[in-house]
Design a protein around this motif. Structure first.
Motif, short mmCIF file in Angstrom:
data_model
loop_
_atom_site.label_atom_id
_atom_site.label_comp_id
_atom_site.label_asym_id
_atom_site.label_seq_id
_atom_site.Cartn_x
_atom_site.Cartn_y
_atom_site.Cartn_z
N GLY A 229 0.83 -1.20 0.00
CA GLY A 229 0.00 0.00 0.00
C GLY A 229 0.86 1.24 0.00
N ASN A 230 0.23 2.39 -0.11
CA ASN A 230 1.02 3.62 -0.18
C ASN A 230 1.75 3.90 1.13
N HIS A 231 1.15 3.56 2.26
CA HIS A 231 1.84 3.81 3.53
C HIS A 231 2.92 2.77 3.79
N GLU A 232 2.73 1.55 3.32
CA GLU A 232 3.80 0.56 3.41
C GLU A 232 5.00 1.01 2.57
N ALA A 233 4.70 1.47 1.35
CA ALA A 233 5.77 1.94 0.47
C ALA A 233 6.48 3.14 1.07
N ALA B 282 6.74 3.82 4.32
CA ALA B 282 7.53 3.37 5.48
C ALA B 282 8.85 2.75 5.04
N ALA B 283 8.84 2.11 3.86
CA ALA B 283 10.06 1.47 3.34
C ALA B 283 10.83 2.39 2.40
N ASP B 284 10.44 3.65 2.33
CA ASP B 284 11.12 4.64 1.47
C ASP B 284 11.09 4.23 0.00
N LEU B 285 9.95 3.70 -0.45
CA LEU B 285 9.80 3.26 -1.84
C LEU B 285 8.91 4.19 -2.65
N THR B 286 8.42 5.26 -2.07
CA THR B 286 7.54 6.17 -2.80
C THR B 286 7.76 7.59 -2.33
N ASP B 287 7.38 8.53 -3.15
CA ASP B 287 7.52 9.95 -2.84
C ASP B 287 6.42 10.35 -1.86
N THR B 288 6.77 11.06 -0.81
CA THR B 288 5.79 11.48 0.20
C THR B 288 5.52 12.98 0.17
N THR B 289 5.89 13.64 -0.90
CA THR B 289 5.66 15.09 -0.95
C THR B 289 4.18 15.44 -0.96
N GLY B 290 3.34 14.51 -1.39
CA GLY B 290 1.91 14.78 -1.40
C GLY B 290 1.21 14.43 -0.10
N SER C 232 2.29 10.69 11.23
CA SER C 232 1.95 9.29 11.47
C SER C 232 3.00 8.37 10.88
N LEU C 233 3.49 8.73 9.70
CA LEU C 233 4.53 7.94 9.05
C LEU C 233 5.80 7.90 9.90
N ALA C 234 6.19 9.04 10.45
CA ALA C 234 7.37 9.08 11.31
C ALA C 234 7.19 8.21 12.54
N SER C 235 5.97 8.23 13.11
CA SER C 235 5.69 7.39 14.27
C SER C 235 5.76 5.92 13.90
N THR C 236 5.24 5.56 12.72
CA THR C 236 5.28 4.17 12.27
C THR C 236 6.71 3.69 12.10
N LYS C 237 7.54 4.50 11.49
CA LYS C 237 8.93 4.11 11.26
C LYS C 237 9.66 3.87 12.57
#
Length: 290
Positions: free
Chosen positions: A23-27, A29-37, A45-50
């Motif tokens: 999913g987009n949040h899995e990607a 978390a693994a630094d596989l997608t651009d998060t600028t959007g 939330s992403l920082a907390s997950t990591k």
């Protein structure tokens, strides 16, 4: 995602689910997608997950597929036009583009957190129909969003999923309740300044039962328990019928035979003991006893 227990959820999924999609949040978390959007809340939330995931979790996530294919259906998290771009399927026009990108009769997507059903009819028209149980019809194609079990974005906060019977060709939507109050407490403890987690709290509050009156205790008071002679051995009570712990218990011998000589009835302890141990605990009879 947005939940406060990503490691626990990932562990359960890894142990009990046959297939898991990227999913987009899995990607993210693994630094596989651009998060600028991502919104500010989503980034928090992403920082907390990591912070809560170890290297083994990230390695597992990096190996997740973007699509799953089978003879009966095909799945992806977002749309089928470009599964790695994580586009939304929200309208019949969005669904039509996904239908054009693959050939399977039944397609499954997610991403919106809302259950939905889109049907491509034999004449090429794509329409949206209510997210309700249905049976596949010959000549029709279907794109189904089962909803969300983690963060429903509907007026019904229950977890939503669907079951597809491949033999009967029938799909059924399911909803199930869970500990929303406990989940809310977990979110509050983890939310901090996350806008997205604050959204979850608002969602839960808006769809909870309204409080119309102060909670009142309508239960009858429990009646006091009185002891009678037939309930308690005579050695343990005096007039009036009041419990008094027997003094002999503090010095009672451990041997069942000694207890018998003291005039106390004994029974063999059996809870948690093996049959051999229970036989050893029985008083031995003399050779003359029959």
């Amino acid at each position: 995602g947005y939940g406060p227990q990503p490691a626990e959820v990932l562990s359960l999924v890894h142990a009990h689910v046959h297939e898991m999609l990227m999913g987009n949040h899995e990607a993210a978390a693994a630094d596989l997608t651009d998060t600028t959007g991502f919104s500010r809340g989503a980034l928090a939330s992403l920082a907390s997950t990591k912070r809560k995931l170890n290297q083994a979790a990230l390695t597992y996530i990096k190996g997740l597929p973007y699509e799953i294919e089978s003879p009966a259906f095909r799945c992806t998290h977002a749309d089928f036009v470009d599964p790695r771009a994580f586009g939304y399927v929200e309208t019949a026009e969005d669904a039509a583009r996904s239908f054009a990108a693959c050939e399977e009769t039944l397609l499954f997507v997610g991403h919106t957190h809302e259950p939905a059903v889109f049907v491509l009819q034999p004449d090429g028209t794509c329409v949206q129909q209510p997210a309700a149980d249905f049976t596949l019809e010959v000549g029709h194609r279907y794109l189904v969003n089962p909803g969300s079990v983690g963060m429903p974005r509907t007026e019904d906060p229950r977890a939503t999923y669907c079951i597809f019977d491949t033999q009967a060709g029938r799909l059924c939507f399911q909803r199930t309740s869970y500990g929303v109050r406990e989940f809310r407490r977990l979110v509050e403890a983890d939310a901090q300044d996350s806008e997205q987690l604050a959204y979850v709290l608002n969602l839960l509050d808006n769809h909870a039962l309204p409080v119309l009156h102060e909670r009142t205790n309508f239960a009858a008071s429990p009646k006091p328990v009185t002891c009678s002679r037939h309930m308690i051995p005579a050695a343990f009570w005096t007039e009036p019928h009041q419990w008094q712990p027997p003094q002999r218990l503090t010095t009672m011998p451990c041997s069942p035979n000694s207890a018998s000589r003291a005039g106390l009835e004994t029974t063999s302890p059996s809870f948690g003991m093996s049959p051999r141990a229970r036989r050893s605990a029985q008083p031995r009879r003399s050779p003359t006893e029959s």
